[in-house]
Design a protein around this motif. Structure first.
Motif: not given
Length: 493
Positions: A335-341, A343-364
């Motif tokens: 998205f940052a390297t290609t798509t966002a560039r 968009l402002v040029a009026g082109q339809r770049g590739p779309v990689t969807l952001p997926i909601l995830a949960q991260i758990a960091l355990h005491a061990d």
């Protein structure tokens, strides 16, 4: 307006996923499907990335449907790029447009709208040159650009937060810009302490319930940890050596710890555009650095599979020491390297969807992750619970038409269910924020904006947090179509 049925992830499958997700990868077949969405963007999507030529005077918005909720009063402030092109040359990336602060005022009876460009040195230089020549995240430097410090390149275009009696417009690599909360007049850069002028200050500080502000500033593998009082006074500025020079847009925090996610997108060159000096190195995996707020030398490092990201949700800590937080993860930084560039040029770049995830960091020191399967961005929550255990995450949703959402949702981590309101294919949905109306975590309102492509106008919406499926209880339409913005804050009257 229609409402999508809840997306359900069972509690059992979520817990099972947490146990195995450390080895999870994003399948290539899914990637090809996501990239195919680039061809489905609505024909008039370019309205979301158009130029605004001048400030927008305050004006009353038209009530389209519903009515103002009783007791809801305050200001929604938003920030985002709004000028990308000049006759002598354009920006090279969406993130480099000139920042414009939007103000949506709810006075209990009506809504008004106004907007004003942040008067940065960058904007003044480019107005005189009639070209976008100041280098940035994706923009190459033009000839004769006067750059003496980080602030000379600031577009002040990413976030806006209330600090004391004023607003701070935030970027990533320089000082906060002070802005008047009533007139949106630019008041100049904020120097946080003696000898600390022009230092980087990320656009995503973490603000505790009492108003204390934590933030990072980064230069490669070196960082500074900022701790400020609620009025913006400096309490501490502590140097920090990072394990790697990852690109950091956001971090998170519990009541006791700072949590810094180090994706395998690494600074390898000091160059402009900045994005060209970053290298995607997935073999390194993703690391998470946890720091004790009371003693930053007390550190723990966790290992996770590789992923790219821009935004994290607030973190919390459980009784056994486990830290949990959300991330909107992507398989790589396309998205940052290609798509966002593109968009402002009026082109339809590739779309990689952001997926909601949960991260758990355990005491061990085990790090685990579960992906919900929901395409989502801009995770927000009840600000009163910052750093504390919570149940809900506000998010944008329904990305099938391209890189901008068409829905808003509320994910329930207890049930694994997200309830989503679909504004329809003719709407481009921005970040929604929480406005409290009661003591409970879902007792309040979701306040946010969309760009109505058919009407050619920006709209303001209020939804009941506990009934997202019911859609807006009130919608107002402004007299202008403002391009898509990034982040903002609601300040209650």
């Amino acid at each position: 307006m229609t409402t999508a049925p809840p997306h359900t992830l069972s509690r059992r499958s979520m817990l099972a996923g947490l146990g195995v997700a450390a080895g999870t990868t994003i399948a290539a077949s899914q990637l090809s499907i996501e990239r195919a969405f680039a061809a489905t963007m609505p024909a008039d999507w370019q309205l979301g990335f158009r130029d605004v030529e001048s400030d927008i005077a305050p004006h009353t918005m038209e009530l389209v449907q519903g009515r103002m909720p009783a007791g809801l009063a305050g200001d929604l402030y938003r920030n985002g790029p709004a000028k990308f092109r000049r006759p002598g040359g354009d920006v090279g990336q969406w993130f480099d447009g000139d920042g414009m602060i939007r103000r949506y005022r709810l006075d209990g009876a009506s809504a008004t709208m106004s907007a004003r460009f942040v008067d940065t040195p960058k904007r003044r230089v480019e107005a005189q040159a009639q070209a976008m020549i100041v280098p940035g995240f994706g923009t190459e430097p033009g000839a004769g650009v006067p750059l003496s410090n980080n602030d000379d390149a600031s577009s002040a275009n990413t976030n806006v937060i209330p600090v004391g009696k004023e607003l701070w417009a935030l970027w990533e690599a320089g000082s906060p810009m002070r802005v008047a909360a009533d007139t949106l007049e630019t008041r100049g850069f904020k120097t946080l302490g003696e000898g600390l002028a022009h230092m980087p200050f990320l656009a995503h500080p973490r603000i505790e319930a009492d108003g204390r502000i934590w933030n990072l500033g980064q230069s490669g593998s070196q960082a500074i940890v900022w701790r400020l009082s609620a009025d913006g006074s400096l309490e501490a500025a502590t140097p920090l050596a990072l394990p790697r020079a990852s690109y950091i847009h956001d971090f998170t925090a519990t009541a006791r710890h700072l949590v810094i996610v180090l994706q395998p997108w690494i600074y390898t060159q000091n160059t402009f555009p900045i994005v060209d000096g970053l290298s995607w190195q997935p073999d390194l995996g993703t690391q998470v650095l946890v720091l004790d707020k009371d003693d930053l030398s007390q550190q723990r490092l966790f290992e996770l599979p590789p992923f790219a990201f821009f935004h994290l949700g607030d973190a919390w800590e459980e009784s056994d020491g486990t830290i949990r937080f959300e991330a909107c993860i992507e398989p790589d930084p396309t998205f940052a390297t290609t798509t966002a560039r593109a968009l402002v040029a009026g082109q339809r770049g590739p779309v990689t969807l952001p997926i909601l995830a949960q991260i758990a960091l355990h005491a061990d020191r085990r790090g685990e992750m579960v992906r919900t399967g929901i395409a989502a961005e801009f995770p927000r929550a009840d600000h009163r619970r910052a750093g504390l255990a919570r149940r809900y995450t506000i998010h944008t949703a329904l990305y099938g038409q391209g890189p901008v959402a068409r829905g808003v949702g509320l994910f329930d981590w207890n049930s694994g269910t997200s309830t989503i309101h679909d504004f329809g294919p003719g709407q481009m949905v921005e970040e929604f924020v929480f406005a409290a109306d009661g003591a409970g975590e879902a007792d309040g309102w979701l306040v946010g904006t969309t760009l109505n492509l058919a009407a050619g106008a920006t709209e303001l919406h209020v939804l009941r947090a506990g009934d997202v499926a019911g859609g807006p209880v009130a919608t107002w339409r402004g007299g202008h179509a403002l391009p898509i913005s990034f982040h903002g804050s609601f300040v209650a009257a």
